[in-house]
Design an enzyme around this catalytic site. Structure first.
Site, PDB file in Angstrom:
ATOM      1  N   ARG A   1      -3.367   4.859  -1.769  1.00 54.36           N
ATOM      2  CA  ARG A   1      -3.263   3.476  -1.260  1.00 54.36           C
ATOM      3  C   ARG A   1      -2.935   2.450  -2.360  1.00 54.36           C
ATOM      4  O   ARG A   1      -2.112   1.555  -2.180  1.00 54.36           O
ATOM      5  CB  ARG A   1      -4.599   3.102  -0.599  1.00 54.36           C
ATOM      6  CG  ARG A   1      -4.784   1.627  -0.256  1.00 54.36           C
ATOM      7  CD  ARG A   1      -6.169   1.423   0.344  1.00 54.36           C
ATOM      8  NE  ARG A   1      -6.529   0.025   0.467  1.00 54.36           N
ATOM      9  CZ  ARG A   1      -6.334  -0.723   1.555  1.00 54.36           C
ATOM     10  NH1 ARG A   1      -5.725  -0.215   2.600  1.00 54.36           N
ATOM     11  NH2 ARG A   1      -6.750  -1.975   1.597  1.00 54.36           N
TER      12      ARG A   1
ATOM     13  N   HIS B   1       2.587  -3.871   6.714  1.00 52.07           N
ATOM     14  CA  HIS B   1       1.625  -2.801   6.425  1.00 52.07           C
ATOM     15  C   HIS B   1       1.662  -1.821   7.590  1.00 52.07           C
ATOM     16  O   HIS B   1       2.383  -2.012   8.564  1.00 52.07           O
ATOM     17  CB  HIS B   1       0.206  -3.381   6.298  1.00 52.07           C
ATOM     18  CG  HIS B   1      -0.035  -4.141   5.034  1.00 52.07           C
ATOM     19  ND1 HIS B   1      -0.759  -3.638   3.984  1.00 52.07           N
ATOM     20  CD2 HIS B   1       0.378  -5.385   4.641  1.00 52.07           C
ATOM     21  CE1 HIS B   1      -0.800  -4.519   3.002  1.00 52.07           C
ATOM     22  NE2 HIS B   1      -0.117  -5.605   3.377  1.00 52.07           N
TER      23      HIS B   1
ATOM     24  N   GLU C   1       1.825   3.598   3.080  1.00 51.81           N
ATOM     25  CA  GLU C   1       2.348   2.968   4.298  1.00 51.81           C
ATOM     26  C   GLU C   1       3.873   2.922   4.230  1.00 51.81           C
ATOM     27  O   GLU C   1       4.492   1.863   4.122  1.00 51.81           O
ATOM     28  CB  GLU C   1       1.697   1.580   4.437  1.00 51.81           C
ATOM     29  CG  GLU C   1       0.174   1.714   4.562  1.00 51.81           C
ATOM     30  CD  GLU C   1      -0.595   0.402   4.405  1.00 51.81           C
ATOM     31  OE1 GLU C   1       0.027  -0.677   4.443  1.00 51.81           O
ATOM     32  OE2 GLU C   1      -1.834   0.475   4.243  1.00 51.81           O
TER      33      GLU C   1
ATOM     34  N   HIS D   1       0.842  -1.205   0.000  1.00 46.00           N
ATOM     35  CA  HIS D   1       0.000   0.000   0.000  1.00 46.00           C
ATOM     36  C   HIS D   1       0.873   1.249   0.000  1.00 46.00           C
ATOM     37  O   HIS D   1       1.765   1.406   0.835  1.00 46.00           O
ATOM     38  CB  HIS D   1      -0.927  -0.020   1.228  1.00 46.00           C
ATOM     39  CG  HIS D   1      -2.016  -1.041   1.098  1.00 46.00           C
ATOM     40  ND1 HIS D   1      -2.494  -1.772   2.162  1.00 46.00           N
ATOM     41  CD2 HIS D   1      -2.718  -1.446  -0.001  1.00 46.00           C
ATOM     42  CE1 HIS D   1      -3.445  -2.588   1.717  1.00 46.00           C
ATOM     43  NE2 HIS D   1      -3.602  -2.410   0.409  1.00 46.00           N
TER      44      HIS D   1
ATOM     45  N   GLU E   1       0.845  -5.137  10.979  1.00 42.13           N
ATOM     46  CA  GLU E   1       0.474  -3.723  10.896  1.00 42.13           C
ATOM     47  C   GLU E   1       1.382  -2.988  11.882  1.00 42.13           C
ATOM     48  O   GLU E   1       1.298  -3.192  13.095  1.00 42.13           O
ATOM     49  CB  GLU E   1      -1.001  -3.522  11.271  1.00 42.13           C
ATOM     50  CG  GLU E   1      -1.993  -4.237  10.358  1.00 42.13           C
ATOM     51  CD  GLU E   1      -2.288  -3.478   9.057  1.00 42.13           C
ATOM     52  OE1 GLU E   1      -1.700  -2.401   8.826  1.00 42.13           O
ATOM     53  OE2 GLU E   1      -3.112  -3.994   8.279  1.00 42.13           O
TER      54      GLU E   1
END
Ligand code: 0X9
Ligand code: ZN
Length: 338
Positions: A153, A220, A98, A95, A293
């Site tokens: 994104r 991510h 990120e 993405h 994440e």
């Protein structure tokens, strides 16, 4: 004629003013500051390869839609040759916005190479298998996030209807098209016209087909989570117990560095979403697969993680990555709770 000195002053100052304007340096192109752009990643990986030719091999895996090179670095005791040995892969930058997800795997590569000569534990992991790292899978989207829209994104597919972008993390074939992905081109989770419609996801597909990976981490941001399959359904995966144990070990080792909590949970506990990279790797090949994440933990600052947090985010994720590499090399005999 009272105004004559003023007029003369104005006349003589025009060339000076113009010269001043001309001497202004051109505005610097936008860059990502301490975060790495794809061009910088390419340069740095090549530099690492020339610094550590015995253990690092850089490969151009292919090109993005707009023709940017998607790079991988393979780190191993004999990086130029294919051996029957455990292989593990770390991928960042699915993405665009990120940015931290690019720098964490890049810094992992750098640290493994720099520590090899002096640290016995690192040497044993590098000699014991192949470690593949793709810091940036979506270079077009990332560059667009740097240049034009920080919160972009998707990739930069021209969908032909005035909209741009496919969500690469909805484009993998396992359960492609299911819940939590969109068929609408304007959506942030647009899955593309078909599974693997995008060159970026095909690059990961083809690399995986040519290797025998035993684990993957897909980085991510944000939310501080360690996610494991399934994401497409709330049902547990066949190996849910093992996946939960590994995710817990990963989260514990992250916590041990800077006391940051990353919650281990099934992907669908975050939300149900179909067609992501980790469901595909696990669903197709039963490879233990994790989405981490990274920082921050909440929407403030969300995707705009301050540069000062690059290093600590990397530091806390280093032992987690080392743990997973070691696990692949000991065929699951690594003690799970650390
Ligand atoms: O939505 C995603 O692709 C990931 N989150 S992000 O905010 N980085 O976009 C999470 C993927 C986890 N997988 C599933 N929930 N299926
Ligand atoms: Zn993401």
């Amino acid at each position: 004629m009272q105004n004559r000195p003023v007029v003369l002053f104005l006349i003589f100052s025009i060339p000076l003013l113009l010269a001043g304007t001309c001497r202004q340096p051109p505005p610097a192109p936008p860059d990502a500051g301490l975060y790495h752009t794809n061009d910088e990643i390419i340069d740095e990986l090549r530099r690492l390869q020339s610094q550590f030719p015995d253990i690092a091999h850089v490969t151009e895996l292919g090109e993005s839609l707009e023709g940017r090179k998607i790079m991988a670095i393979k780190i191993s005791g004999s990086p130029g040759t294919e051996e029957e040995e455990p292989e593990v892969i770390f991928v960042g930058g699915h993405h665009a916005r990120e940015w931290i997800s690019v720098d964490v795997p890049f810094l992992l590569a750098k640290r493994l190479l720099k520590n090899y000569a002096t640290d016995a534990a690192t040497r044993s992991l590098v000699d014991g298998g192949s470690i593949w790292i793709i810091p940036l899978l979506n270079p077009d989207g990332h560059q667009y996030s740097v240049d034009s829209n920080r919160l972009w994104r998707k990739n930069r597919r021209n969908n032909g209807d005035g909209t741009f972008g496919v969500d690469l993390n909805r484009n993998y074939s396992f359960q492609w098209g299911g819940p939590g992905s969109s068929g609408d081109t304007f959506s942030e989770t647009y899955r593309g016209p078909q599974a693997f419609s995008e060159p970026e996801t095909r690059i990961l597909r083809d690399l995986v087909a040519a290797h025998n990976f035993q684990a993957i981490i897909s980085y991510h941001s944000y939310s501080q989570l360690v996610l494991f399959p399934w994401g497409y359904t709330r049902s547990p995966a066949p190996d849910a117990v093992l996946l939960q144990q590994l995710a817990t070990s990963i989260a514990d080792s992250i916590f041990s560095i800077h006391r940051q909590r990353y919650t281990p949970e099934q992907s669908s506990d975050l939300y149900v979403a179909s067609g992501d990279a980790t469901d595909w790797l696990y669903g197709n090949a039963r490879v233990p697969s994790f989405t981490i994440e990274l920082r921050p933990g909440s929407s403030s600052p969300g995707f705009i993680l301050p540069e000062s947090e690059i290093q600590p985010t990397f530091e806390e994720n280093l032992p987690a990555a080392l743990f997973l590499i070691k696990w692949t090399q000991t065929l699951g005999q690594t003690t799970i709770t650390m």
